[in-house]
Design a protein around this motif. Structure first.
Motif, PDB file in Angstrom:
ATOM      1  N   GLU A 178      37.448  66.578  -4.917  1.00 25.66           N
ATOM      2  CA  GLU A 178      37.390  65.635  -6.032  1.00 25.66           C
ATOM      3  C   GLU A 178      36.832  66.260  -7.309  1.00 25.66           C
ATOM      4  OE1 GLU A 178      36.413  61.586  -5.152  1.00 25.66           O
ATOM      5  OE2 GLU A 178      36.996  61.845  -3.048  1.00 25.66           O
ATOM      6  N   GLY A 179      37.461  67.379  -7.709  1.00 28.16           N
ATOM      7  CA  GLY A 179      37.140  68.009  -8.981  1.00 28.16           C
ATOM      8  C   GLY A 179      35.962  68.964  -8.966  1.00 28.16           C
ATOM      9  N   ARG A 180      35.439  69.259  -7.791  1.00 25.89           N
ATOM     10  CA  ARG A 180      34.233  70.095  -7.710  1.00 25.89           C
ATOM     11  C   ARG A 180      34.533  71.533  -7.283  1.00 25.89           C
ATOM     12  NH1 ARG A 180      30.369  68.896 -10.403  1.00 25.89           N
ATOM     13  NH2 ARG A 180      28.778  69.427  -8.903  1.00 25.89           N
ATOM     14  N   GLU A 181      35.792  71.970  -7.360  1.00 22.07           N
ATOM     15  CA  GLU A 181      36.138  73.303  -6.861  1.00 22.07           C
ATOM     16  C   GLU A 181      35.396  74.438  -7.568  1.00 22.07           C
ATOM     17  OE1 GLU A 181      39.827  71.813  -9.190  1.00 22.07           O
ATOM     18  OE2 GLU A 181      38.351  70.965  -7.832  1.00 22.07           O
ATOM     19  N   PHE A 182      35.189  74.330  -8.883  1.00 21.33           N
ATOM     20  CA  PHE A 182      34.495  75.405  -9.598  1.00 21.33           C
ATOM     21  C   PHE A 182      33.018  75.445  -9.221  1.00 21.33           C
ATOM     22  CE2 PHE A 182      38.103  74.354 -12.470  1.00 21.33           C
ATOM     23  CZ  PHE A 182      38.806  75.530 -12.258  1.00 21.33           C
ATOM     24  N   PHE A 183      32.423  74.288  -9.031  1.00 19.58           N
ATOM     25  CA  PHE A 183      31.031  74.221  -8.571  1.00 19.58           C
ATOM     26  C   PHE A 183      30.911  74.848  -7.183  1.00 19.58           C
ATOM     27  CE2 PHE A 183      27.897  72.115  -5.894  1.00 19.58           C
ATOM     28  CZ  PHE A 183      26.731  72.416  -6.584  1.00 19.58           C
ATOM     29  N   ILE A 184      31.846  74.514  -6.292  1.00 23.61           N
ATOM     30  CA  ILE A 184      31.809  75.027  -4.917  1.00 23.61           C
ATOM     31  C   ILE A 184      31.948  76.549  -4.905  1.00 23.61           C
ATOM     32  CG2 ILE A 184      33.060  75.043  -2.710  1.00 23.61           C
ATOM     33  CD1 ILE A 184      33.684  72.011  -3.348  1.00 23.61           C
ATOM     34  N   GLU A 185      32.870  77.082  -5.700  1.00 24.50           N
ATOM     35  CA  GLU A 185      33.043  78.533  -5.774  1.00 24.50           C
ATOM     36  C   GLU A 185      31.774  79.211  -6.281  1.00 24.50           C
ATOM     37  OE1 GLU A 185      36.532  78.757  -8.227  1.00 24.50           O
ATOM     38  OE2 GLU A 185      37.873  78.766  -6.490  1.00 24.50           O
ATOM     39  N   ALA A 186      31.135  78.626  -7.280  1.00 30.42           N
ATOM     40  CA  ALA A 186      29.897  79.207  -7.834  1.00 30.42           C
ATOM     41  C   ALA A 186      28.765  79.113  -6.808  1.00 30.42           C
ATOM     42  CB  ALA A 186      29.515  78.494  -9.122  1.00 30.42           C
ATOM     43  N   LEU A 187      28.680  77.994  -6.106  1.00 24.43           N
ATOM     44  CA  LEU A 187      27.639  77.793  -5.102  1.00 24.43           C
ATOM     45  C   LEU A 187      27.775  78.790  -3.958  1.00 24.43           C
ATOM     46  CD1 LEU A 187      25.312  75.938  -4.025  1.00 24.43           C
ATOM     47  CD2 LEU A 187      27.109  74.590  -2.903  1.00 24.43           C
ATOM     48  N   ALA A 188      28.990  79.030  -3.517  1.00 24.67           N
ATOM     49  CA  ALA A 188      29.235  79.896  -2.356  1.00 24.67           C
ATOM     50  C   ALA A 188      28.896  81.363  -2.629  1.00 24.67           C
ATOM     51  CB  ALA A 188      30.682  79.780  -1.912  1.00 24.67           C
ATOM     52  N   GLU A 189      29.122  81.810  -3.855  1.00 23.66           N
ATOM     53  CA  GLU A 189      28.875  83.214  -4.234  1.00 23.66           C
ATOM     54  C   GLU A 189      29.616  84.198  -3.330  1.00 23.66           C
ATOM     55  OE1 GLU A 189      24.585  83.516  -4.201  1.00 23.66           O
ATOM     56  OE2 GLU A 189      24.462  82.853  -6.282  1.00 23.66           O
TER      57      GLU A 189
END
Length: 159
Positions: free
Chosen positions: A36-47
């Motif tokens: 739900e629109g959080r893909e960039f946050f998830i990618e940054a969080l995962a590192e």
């Protein structure tokens, strides 16, 4: 290689942040849709490198509907699963993965964790970190250990 498999976070990041903190370090993240629109946050969080696919609630998303990846010699199909009738049974998604020559399929949609061999394919649903539907309703995710030439090891974990 340690792979964190998650799904159905539905834009709510608290449990995802907890899972990431508990499992770090890991080498790869698979998200099986409904971000739900959080893909960039998830990618940054995962590192780390990520594969994220669109779910049935990812309206207007540029995410792919599904993907195929190769990790440590293991071919993996990643899908949300709603197009394969996973709410009814695992036949459709496992058949599609087998037809593509994948030995593993990761999917979501049902919000219920599953690790099962079906049609010769290892079928993995990590459940949901935001809206779990299995008995006990604890947020869940999967950790997959992959090594070239070895059987994958998968564990469902709960917060």
């Amino acid at each position: 290689m340690k792979v964190l498999v998650v799904s159905d976070t539905h834009g709510r990041d608290e449990s995802l942040e907890m899972a990431v903190a508990l499992e770090q370090p890991f080498d790869y993240l698979i998200h099986c849709g409904d971000v739900e629109g959080r893909e960039f946050f998830i990618e940054a969080l995962a590192e780390c490198p990520c594969t994220i696919v669109a779910g049935n609630n990812d309206f207007f998303s540029d995410l792919p509907r599904e993907d195929e990846i190769l990790l440590e010699g293991h071919k993996i199909m990643v899908t949300h699963g709603h197009n394969y009738g996973v709410s009814m049974d695992l036949y459709g998604v496992s058949e599609e993965a087998a037809a593509r020559g994948c030995e593993i399929v990761c999917f979501g949609h049902t919000h219920k964790p599953v690790v099962e061999k079906k049609n010769g394919v290892l079928v993995i649903n990590p459940g949901s970190l935001s809206f779990p539907r299995q008995e006990g309703r604890r947020p869940s995710y999967a950790v997959m250990e992959l090594y070239k030439g070895e059987e994958p090891e998968i564990e469902i974990r709960y917060l």
